[in-house]
Design an enzyme around this catalytic site. Structure first.
Site, PDB file in Angstrom:
ATOM      1  N   HIS A   1      30.477  40.160  42.499  1.00  0.00           N
ATOM      2  CA  HIS A   1      31.549  41.299  42.507  1.00  0.00           C
ATOM      3  C   HIS A   1      31.637  42.059  41.252  1.00  0.00           C
ATOM      4  O   HIS A   1      32.714  42.586  40.736  1.00  0.00           O
ATOM      5  CB  HIS A   1      32.740  40.782  42.971  1.00  0.00           C
ATOM      6  CG  HIS A   1      32.462  39.924  44.514  1.00  0.00           C
ATOM      7  ND1 HIS A   1      32.564  38.684  44.371  1.00  0.00           N
ATOM      8  CD2 HIS A   1      32.447  40.332  45.430  1.00  0.00           C
ATOM      9  CE1 HIS A   1      32.353  38.183  45.548  1.00  0.00           C
ATOM     10  NE2 HIS A   1      32.225  38.995  46.493  1.00  0.00           N
TER      11      HIS A   1
HETATM   12  S1  FES Z   1      32.548  38.200  40.746  1.00  0.00           S
HETATM   13 FE1  FES Z   1      33.218  37.442  42.762  1.00  0.00          FE
HETATM   14  S2  FES Z   1      32.487  35.404  42.627  1.00  0.00           S
HETATM   15 FE2  FES Z   1      31.848  36.331  40.540  1.00  0.00          FE
END
Ligand code: FES
Length: 160
Positions: A119
């Site tokens: 993410h």
């Molecule tokens: S940014 Fe979501 S698990 Fe690392």
């Protein structure tokens, strides 16, 4: 006597030989079933740590994600060696080590660090999280210490 795999999984300290870990290189070992990193930082990497604190969410490590003896600018006992649990503090993925400066995908201001492609969370080479990413806190620094100049132990700080 060496701890068995089962004992290690349950949390026994893990000793690591760092004698051949070249500057700039990351070693991953398993501790408590988690990927745990040892990064041998170069002098240049250490210098860069001071240059972009305003972009970090917790540059002074106020959130207790490290033992008290690692609440310092390098988040470590010896500045050149970072020891950190390699698990993103968002949802637990394993970030990738991106030591290149200004790669095309991370932009011209990227000074080297860890990037979680799940993410998009970003951490610097001390495991400090950037602002405006999903991960809420810096990476965890485990208790650790040095058995000698070339042997590290993770999971206890008796030999700090
Ligand atoms: S940014 Fe979501 S698990 Fe690392």
């Amino acid at each position: 006597m060496m701890p068995s795999e089962r004992t290690k999984g349950a949390g026994a300290p893990v000793a690591v030989d760092i004698s051949t870990l070249e500057p700039g290189t990351l070693l991953t070992v398993e501790w408590r079933g988690k990927p745990t990193w040892i990064l041998h930082r170069t002098a240049e990497m250490l210098q860069l740590l001071e240059k972009y604190e305003e972009k970090l969410r917790d540059p002074k490590s106020e959130v207790p994600q490290q033992p008290a003896y690692c609440k310092n600018p390098t988040r470590s006992i010896k500045p050149e060696f970072l020891v950190a649990v390699g698990i993103c503090t968002h949802l637990g993925c394993v970030p990738t080590y991106r030591k290149e400066i200004a790669p095309a995908d991370l932009g011209p201001e990227w000074p080297g660090g860890f990037f979680c492609p799940c993410h998009g969370s970003k951490f610097d080479l001390a495991g400090r999280v950037y602002k405006n990413v999903p991960a809420p806190t810096n990476l965890v620094i485990p208790r650790h210490g040095y058995l000698s100049d070339t042997r590290l132990i993770i999971g206890t700080d008796d030999k700090k």
